[in-house]
Design a protein around this motif. Structure first.
Motif, PDB file in Angstrom:
ATOM      1  N   ILE A 127      26.038  39.989  35.034  1.00 52.72           N
ATOM      2  CA  ILE A 127      24.626  40.100  34.678  1.00 52.72           C
ATOM      3  C   ILE A 127      24.147  38.807  34.025  1.00 52.72           C
ATOM      4  CG2 ILE A 127      22.976  41.288  33.177  1.00 52.72           C
ATOM      5  CD1 ILE A 127      24.686  43.859  33.668  1.00 52.72           C
ATOM      6  N   SER A 128      24.957  38.243  33.137  1.00 54.50           N
ATOM      7  CA  SER A 128      24.549  37.049  32.393  1.00 54.50           C
ATOM      8  C   SER A 128      24.741  35.749  33.167  1.00 54.50           C
ATOM      9  CB  SER A 128      25.311  36.970  31.075  1.00 54.50           C
ATOM     10  OG  SER A 128      26.677  36.743  31.301  1.00 54.50           O
ATOM     11  N   GLY A 129      25.503  35.778  34.254  1.00 55.19           N
ATOM     12  CA  GLY A 129      25.682  34.576  35.072  1.00 55.19           C
ATOM     13  C   GLY A 129      26.955  33.805  34.797  1.00 55.19           C
ATOM     14  N   VAL A 130      27.812  34.312  33.907  1.00 57.07           N
ATOM     15  CA  VAL A 130      29.103  33.663  33.681  1.00 57.07           C
ATOM     16  C   VAL A 130      29.931  33.739  34.960  1.00 57.07           C
ATOM     17  CG1 VAL A 130      31.263  33.769  32.369  1.00 57.07           C
ATOM     18  CG2 VAL A 130      29.081  34.145  31.214  1.00 57.07           C
ATOM     19  N   LEU A 131      29.860  34.875  35.645  1.00 61.13           N
ATOM     20  CA  LEU A 131      30.513  35.077  36.946  1.00 61.13           C
ATOM     21  C   LEU A 131      29.451  35.355  37.994  1.00 61.13           C
ATOM     22  CD1 LEU A 131      33.409  37.514  35.959  1.00 61.13           C
ATOM     23  CD2 LEU A 131      33.628  35.089  36.491  1.00 61.13           C
ATOM     24  N   LEU A 132      29.689  34.922  39.205  1.00 59.13           N
ATOM     25  CA  LEU A 132      28.804  35.238  40.320  1.00 59.13           C
ATOM     26  C   LEU A 132      29.451  36.327  41.162  1.00 59.13           C
ATOM     27  CD1 LEU A 132      27.744  31.637  41.400  1.00 59.13           C
ATOM     28  CD2 LEU A 132      26.638  33.163  39.762  1.00 59.13           C
ATOM     29  N   ILE A 178      17.156  36.674  30.514  1.00 60.01           N
ATOM     30  CA  ILE A 178      17.986  37.667  29.839  1.00 60.01           C
ATOM     31  C   ILE A 178      18.807  37.000  28.740  1.00 60.01           C
ATOM     32  CG2 ILE A 178      19.957  37.460  31.433  1.00 60.01           C
ATOM     33  CD1 ILE A 178      20.119  40.579  31.293  1.00 60.01           C
ATOM     34  N   GLY A 179      19.048  37.741  27.661  1.00 62.58           N
ATOM     35  CA  GLY A 179      19.869  37.252  26.559  1.00 62.58           C
ATOM     36  C   GLY A 179      21.086  38.142  26.384  1.00 62.58           C
ATOM     37  N   ARG A 180      22.032  37.644  25.633  1.00 59.94           N
ATOM     38  CA  ARG A 180      23.269  38.379  25.413  1.00 59.94           C
ATOM     39  C   ARG A 180      23.700  38.200  23.968  1.00 59.94           C
ATOM     40  NH1 ARG A 180      28.712  37.550  29.113  1.00 59.94           N
ATOM     41  NH2 ARG A 180      29.885  39.237  28.190  1.00 59.94           N
ATOM     42  N   VAL A 181      24.111  39.291  23.342  1.00 63.10           N
ATOM     43  CA  VAL A 181      24.587  39.259  21.964  1.00 63.10           C
ATOM     44  C   VAL A 181      26.037  39.708  21.965  1.00 63.10           C
ATOM     45  CG1 VAL A 181      24.286  40.184  19.647  1.00 63.10           C
ATOM     46  CG2 VAL A 181      22.284  39.773  21.094  1.00 63.10           C
ATOM     47  N   PHE A 182      26.896  38.903  21.359  1.00 65.50           N
ATOM     48  CA  PHE A 182      28.312  39.228  21.290  1.00 65.50           C
ATOM     49  C   PHE A 182      28.616  39.944  19.988  1.00 65.50           C
ATOM     50  CE2 PHE A 182      28.042  35.716  24.224  1.00 65.50           C
ATOM     51  CZ  PHE A 182      28.937  36.074  25.217  1.00 65.50           C
ATOM     52  N   LYS A 183      29.569  40.835  20.030  1.00 64.09           N
ATOM     53  CA  LYS A 183      29.999  41.482  18.799  1.00 64.09           C
ATOM     54  C   LYS A 183      30.832  40.480  18.007  1.00 64.09           C
ATOM     55  CE  LYS A 183      34.274  43.541  20.478  1.00 64.09           C
ATOM     56  NZ  LYS A 183      35.045  44.747  20.610  1.00 64.09           N
TER      57      LYS A 183
END
Length: 96
Positions: free
Chosen positions: A52-57, A82-87
């Protein structure tokens, strides 16, 4: 809106270590939807978030954000959609 269409991802394809991480995963989320992704180790949770975030295609399938196909966009170009928050895992506080 976030749409995942028939996502498929395999690691080490064609080797004894081949692992199908995602197989035909589809999902539609509308603004305001809240989703929790749970599963055991190796179930594909991180692979899904990384796609979803684009790290992997994806090997197969599409990721759409607001009806725009971002499947082939790298992570740094998806940031406007889109944004992503890590724990964060903090160490245990010291005992008194």
């Amino acid at each position: 809106m976030l749409q995942l269409k028939e996502l498929y991802k395999v690691f080490n394809e064609g080797t004894p270590d081949e692992k199908i991480a995602l197989h035909q995963v589809s999902l539609t989320l509308m603004p305001g939807d809240f989703v929790t992704v749970i599963g055991s180790n190796g179930a594909g949770k991180s692979t899904l978030m990384n796609m979803i975030s684009g790290v992997l295609l994806p090997d197969v399938g599409e990721v759409l954000i607001e009806n725009k196909d971002v499947s082939k966009l790298p992570e740094h170009k998806r940031g406007k959609y889109i944004g992503r928050v890590f724990k964060t895992q903090w160490p245990e506080p010291p005992l008194p």
